[in-house]
Design an enzyme around this catalytic site. Structure first.
Site, PDB file in Angstrom:
ATOM      1  CG  ASP A 158       2.779   0.558  -0.762  1.00 40.53           C
ATOM      2  OD1 ASP A 158       2.306   1.375   0.076  1.00 40.53           O
ATOM      3  OD2 ASP A 158       2.016   0.399  -1.537  1.00 40.53           O
ATOM      4  CG  ASP A 345       0.455   4.697   2.154  1.00 38.93           C
ATOM      5  OD1 ASP A 345       1.187   3.398   1.749  1.00 38.93           O
ATOM      6  OD2 ASP A 345      -0.325   4.009   2.111  1.00 38.93           O
TER       7      ASP A 345
END
Length: 458
Positions: A158, A345
């Protein structure tokens, strides 16, 4: 239902569903457990030993790859890699049966993750309804080792988070997940600080911290702070992913004062070139859905040349967005008043904008509506009658996302209507999640503080 009026534009007429009436709710979400109590950490366990360099079975890097030059703003230099300091992490896509993959829950999770305001009615929907998998949510994960020798886990890689966390042996509710066993690691060190994360959709994990070696591909990072979960919500319990490996800068961690995995890699020169590249795609029959490439760039994964843009702020991977437009076949380009900071992201499913920007975007889609309960929705046949792309201009170059990728799962009770992949809630930045990254290859250059983007080759 509160509806934002659509702007008249030159797009062809849309065959919209007639008379939408709400006779049900979208099935998504998970109630927040009433017994959310953090368990006490176990007795400290001692360990000794040093970091282990570990060989593994990840693919070696081929001669099609290039490495970055020494710190410079010059174009990328072609330098063949021998595979020693560069490696691939294949990404698996899995359609979870949990609420985390629904559009409503993805919206709430993203806003909470970035400390943004979550509308109360969205929380009510997500917290009160049963779980159902529509098949539109996909989680991506890679294989990461923790300890010496490495115990392998499925972790979400992530770029919008800074923590490393996974299930510990003491987690009685984590039966679906592989749990880290400190007794089997020679490099385990007890630390014992309490930590916890929670999201607006009611999902949470909590536990205590340890230090141990993290191995990903050919890279071994010793003494990394890791959160071991002793308790987690049902949303995580039924999740295929075992935990998370954050790839953002230090300062965004839920565990205060921690040097992130990425910054440990950079500070200790574990890679010859401190970059990683992300290639996402729709999964194939073997659930392969792309890869993370550490230490190099694979030119076979994209078309044309990389466009390099400097980071706007070195915290998240935040760049500047020049503009957004619709490019519709037979109609042309329609500019929108959307620009400013944007975060790349990999841990976010959707594209998130401010209220004003999301309204501006959906004006380009005839009949799109903003529901007080569901947020932005659009006719499910939008991609058929509005053929073309949503275009993001970054560094003066256009990067496309097909309109078909903006149409999510159906809204239960609203025949012919689907959730939009573009949602509102961000404050002073746009969040470009996997909807954008499945169409565009991204290179994260930590040394030079920049991101490279090019259209993906699928």
């Amino acid at each position: 239902m509160s509806v934002q009026p659509g702007r008249q534009c030159s797009l062809m007429a849309l065959d919209v569903p007639s008379g939408p009436t709400i006779d049900g709710l979208p099935v998504s979400g998970m109630p927040f457990p009433a017994d959310f109590n953090e368990e006490e950490k176990p007795e400290s366990q001692n360990s000794n030993g040093s970091a282990n360099n570990n060989d593994n079975q990840n693919q070696s890097v081929s001669s099609d790859l290039t490495a970055l030059p020494n710190p410079s703003s010059s174009p990328l230099a072609d330098v063949s890699q021998d595979g020693v300091n560069s490696f691939r992490i294949p990404i698996t896509a899995h359609k979870s049966s949990g609420n985390r993959v629904s559009t409503m829950a993805a919206r709430v999770r993203t806003l909470q993750k970035h400390n943004l305001n979550v509308p109360g009615k969205w929380l009510q929907v997500v917290e009160s309804l049963k779980v159902k998998e529509y098949g539109y949510g996909i989680e991506y994960y890679g294989s990461v080792g923790v300890g010496s020798p490495p115990q392998m886990f499925k972790l979400d890689l992530d770029t919008g988070s800074g923590d490393v966390w996974l299930a510990g042996q003491e987690c009685k509710v984590c039966s679906r997940h592989k749990k880290f066993n400190p007794d089997k690691s020679s490099t385990y060190k007890s630390e014992g600080r309490k930590w916890g994360i929670s999201y607006g959709d009611g999902s949470f994990a909590s536990g205590y911290t340890i230090r141990d070696t993290v191995t990903i591909g050919n890279l071994t990072v010793p003494n990394q702070v890791i959160g071991l979960a002793t308790n987690e919500s049902r949303a995580y319990q039924i999740d295929t992913v075992d935990g998370l490996l954050g790839l953002a800068y230090s300062g965004v961690s839920f565990i205060p004062g921690v040097t992130t995995f990425l910054d440990n890699v950079i500070e200790n020169d574990y890679l010859s070139e401190p970059v990683f590249s992300v290639y996402l795609k729709d999964k194939d029959k073997d659930d392969y859905a792309g890869e993370y490439l550490f230490g190099a760039i694979d030119k076979t994964r994209f078309t044309g040349e990389l466009t390099w843009v400097p980071l706007h702020r070195p915290k998240f991977w935040e760049i500047m967005l020049d503009s957004v437009s619709f490019n519709v076949k037979g109609v042309g380009k329609e500019e929108m008043d959307i620009k400013g900071p944007a975060i790349l992201d990999t841990g976010t499913t959707l594209i998130v904008m401010s209220e004003e920007q999301a309204t501006e975007f959906h004006r380009g889609i005839p009949s799109a509506e903003n529901s007080d309960i569901y947020g932005w929705i659009m006719p499910c046949n939008t991609d058929q009658v509005v053929p073309g792309n949503l275009t993001f201009t970054i560094g003066g170059v256009d990067f496309a996302v097909p309109v078909k990728n903006l149409v999510r799962e159906p809204v239960k009770g609203l025949d012919g209507w689907c959730f939009s992949a573009v949602t509102s809630g961000a404050s002073d930045f746009v969040i470009l999640g996997d909807v954008f990254l499945r169409s565009n290859y991204a290179v994260f250059d930590r040394r030079n503080g920049r991101v490279g983007i090019a259209p993906s080759k699928h």
